[in-house]
Design an enzyme around this catalytic site. Structure first.
Site, PDB file in Angstrom:
ATOM      1  CG  HIS A  19      -2.323  -1.000   1.170  1.00 14.55           C
ATOM      2  ND1 HIS A  19      -2.813  -1.272   2.029  1.00 14.55           N
ATOM      3  CD2 HIS A  19      -2.649  -1.817  -0.297  1.00 14.55           C
ATOM      4  CE1 HIS A  19      -4.258  -2.777   1.603  1.00 14.55           C
ATOM      5  NE2 HIS A  19      -3.662  -2.319   0.312  1.00 14.55           N
ATOM      6  CE  LYS A  23       2.057   1.589  -4.429  1.00 13.78           C
ATOM      7  NZ  LYS A  23       1.671   1.313  -3.545  1.00 13.78           N
ATOM      8  CB  THR A  45      -0.401  -4.670  -6.840  1.00 13.10           C
ATOM      9  OG1 THR A  45      -0.102  -4.236  -6.216  1.00 13.10           O
ATOM     10  CG2 THR A  45      -1.627  -5.480  -6.873  1.00 13.10           C
ATOM     11  N   GLY A  46       0.383  -2.693  -9.991  1.00 10.04           N
ATOM     12  CA  GLY A  46       0.594  -2.359 -10.847  1.00 10.04           C
ATOM     13  C   GLY A  46       1.663  -1.227 -10.593  1.00 10.04           C
ATOM     14  CB  THR A  47       1.715   2.118  -7.948  1.00  6.75           C
ATOM     15  OG1 THR A  47       0.603   1.869  -8.342  1.00  6.75           O
ATOM     16  CG2 THR A  47       2.485   3.137  -7.840  1.00  6.75           C
ATOM     17  CB  THR A  48       3.958  -2.614  -5.746  1.00  2.00           C
ATOM     18  OG1 THR A  48       2.972  -2.129  -4.953  1.00  2.00           O
ATOM     19  CG2 THR A  48       5.157  -3.246  -5.522  1.00  2.00           C
ATOM     20  CB  SER A  65      -3.348  -0.181  -9.828  1.00  2.00           C
ATOM     21  OG  SER A  65      -3.347   0.648  -8.376  1.00  2.00           O
ATOM     22  N   GLY A  66      -4.061  -2.069  -7.388  1.00  4.06           N
ATOM     23  CA  GLY A  66      -4.575  -2.876  -5.943  1.00  4.06           C
ATOM     24  C   GLY A  66      -6.130  -1.910  -7.076  1.00  4.06           C
ATOM     25  CG  ASP A  71      -5.156  -5.834  -4.266  1.00  2.00           C
ATOM     26  OD1 ASP A  71      -5.236  -5.034  -4.519  1.00  2.00           O
ATOM     27  OD2 ASP A  71      -5.242  -6.095  -2.916  1.00  2.00           O
ATOM     28  CG  ASP A  91      -1.465   1.650   6.260  1.00  5.61           C
ATOM     29  OD1 ASP A  91      -0.436   1.606   7.005  1.00  5.61           O
ATOM     30  OD2 ASP A  91      -1.006   3.332   5.326  1.00  5.61           O
ATOM     31  CG  HIS A  98      -8.438  -2.037  -2.847  1.00  2.81           C
ATOM     32  ND1 HIS A  98      -7.988  -0.867  -2.709  1.00  2.81           N
ATOM     33  CD2 HIS A  98      -7.466  -2.319  -2.847  1.00  2.81           C
ATOM     34  CE1 HIS A  98      -6.357  -0.882  -2.539  1.00  2.81           C
ATOM     35  NE2 HIS A  98      -6.211  -1.427  -2.728  1.00  2.81           N
ATOM     36  CG  ASP A 101     -11.133  -5.565  -3.690  1.00  2.00           C
ATOM     37  OD1 ASP A 101     -12.069  -5.582  -3.864  1.00  2.00           O
ATOM     38  OD2 ASP A 101     -10.550  -5.077  -5.010  1.00  2.00           O
ATOM     39  NE  ARG A 107     -12.766 -17.388   2.344  1.00  2.00           N
ATOM     40  CZ  ARG A 107     -12.402 -18.024   1.961  1.00  2.00           C
ATOM     41  NH1 ARG A 107     -12.298 -17.266   0.760  1.00  2.00           N
ATOM     42  NH2 ARG A 107     -13.791 -19.612   1.770  1.00  2.00           N
TER      43      ARG A 107
HETATM   44  O1  LIG Z   1      -3.382  -1.537  -3.402  1.00  2.46           O
HETATM   45  C1  LIG Z   1      -2.973  -2.343  -3.625  1.00  2.46           C
HETATM   46  C2  LIG Z   1      -2.698  -3.526  -2.592  1.00  2.46           C
HETATM   47  O2  LIG Z   1      -4.123  -3.312  -2.352  1.00  2.46           O
HETATM   48  C3  LIG Z   1      -1.514  -2.346  -4.314  1.00  2.46           C
HETATM   49  O3  LIG Z   1      -1.131  -1.766  -5.487  1.00  2.46           O
HETATM   50  P1  LIG Z   1      -0.595  -0.249  -6.452  1.00  2.46           P
HETATM   51  O4  LIG Z   1       0.795  -1.531  -6.408  1.00  2.46           O
HETATM   52  O5  LIG Z   1      -1.161  -0.152  -7.721  1.00  2.46           O
HETATM   53  O6  LIG Z   1      -0.671   0.438  -5.555  1.00  2.46           O
END
Ligand SMILES: O=C(CO)COP(=O)(O)O
Length: 156
Positions: A19, A23, A45-48, A65-66, A71, A91, A98, A101, A107
């Site tokens: 999150h 990061k 996930t996208g940004t990470t 992205s999450g 997710d 976090d 989300h 998600d 889970r």
């Molecule tokens: O929100 C996330 C996981 O729940 C992470 O998404 P990003 O890596 O796109 O920020």
């Protein structure tokens, strides 16, 4: 419950997720373990994923992205047996748009006995395990009984 076994190969598929306020912590951790991490398949996930690619200069397979479904995409891959290890610095101090998600993802990790770290110390233990370089047999529950359960018909 009887068990099944899922055999992990020496090269693992590692999902990396963080999150926004986590990061920096994940990037620090990734830098610390860059040598070992690069011996495995990475998905994020996208940004990470973009941040890790910039940091390490390695290819990271990226899903959405999450908050846009990332997710859920990773959760589907777990159900299909395509992910071995999850490093998810989520976090605990901030609600996410989300959150359902995130909960669903954690889970499904538990459903399939996925190796999961949600903090740097646990992730350190995982990455320094000798099993990172050998085959490893993960025991998973055998859901045959559940799948064949008796569903009563004709409830009116
Ligand atoms: O929100 C996330 C996981 O729940 C992470 O998404 P990003 O890596 O796109 O920020």
């Amino acid at each position: 419950m009887t068990k099944n076994v899922r055999l992990l190969s020496p090269q693992k598929t590692i999902a990396l997720i963080a999150h926004d306020h986590k990061k920096d912590e994940l990037l620090e951790w990734v830098k610390k373990h860059s040598e070992v991490i690069q011996q495995h398949q990475l998905i994020a996930t996208g940004t990470t994923g973009k941040l890790i690619e910039n940091e390490l200069g390695v290819l990271v397979h990226r899903v959405m992205s999450g908050p846009l479904g990332g997710d859920q995409q990773l959760g589907a891959m777990i159900a299909e047996g395509k992910i071995d290890i999850v490093i998810f610095f989520w976090d605990p101090m901030e609600a996410q748009p989300h959150d359902p998600d995130v909960k669903a993802f954690l889970r499904i990790c538990a459903v399939w006995n996925i190796i999961v770290a949600c903090d740097a110390s646990t992730a350190d233990f995982i990455l320094t395990s000798p099993f990172m370089h050998t085959e490893y047999a993960v025991e998973t529950p055998d859901y045959k009984l559940y799948l064949n359960r008796n569903i009563e018909k004709g409830i009116s």
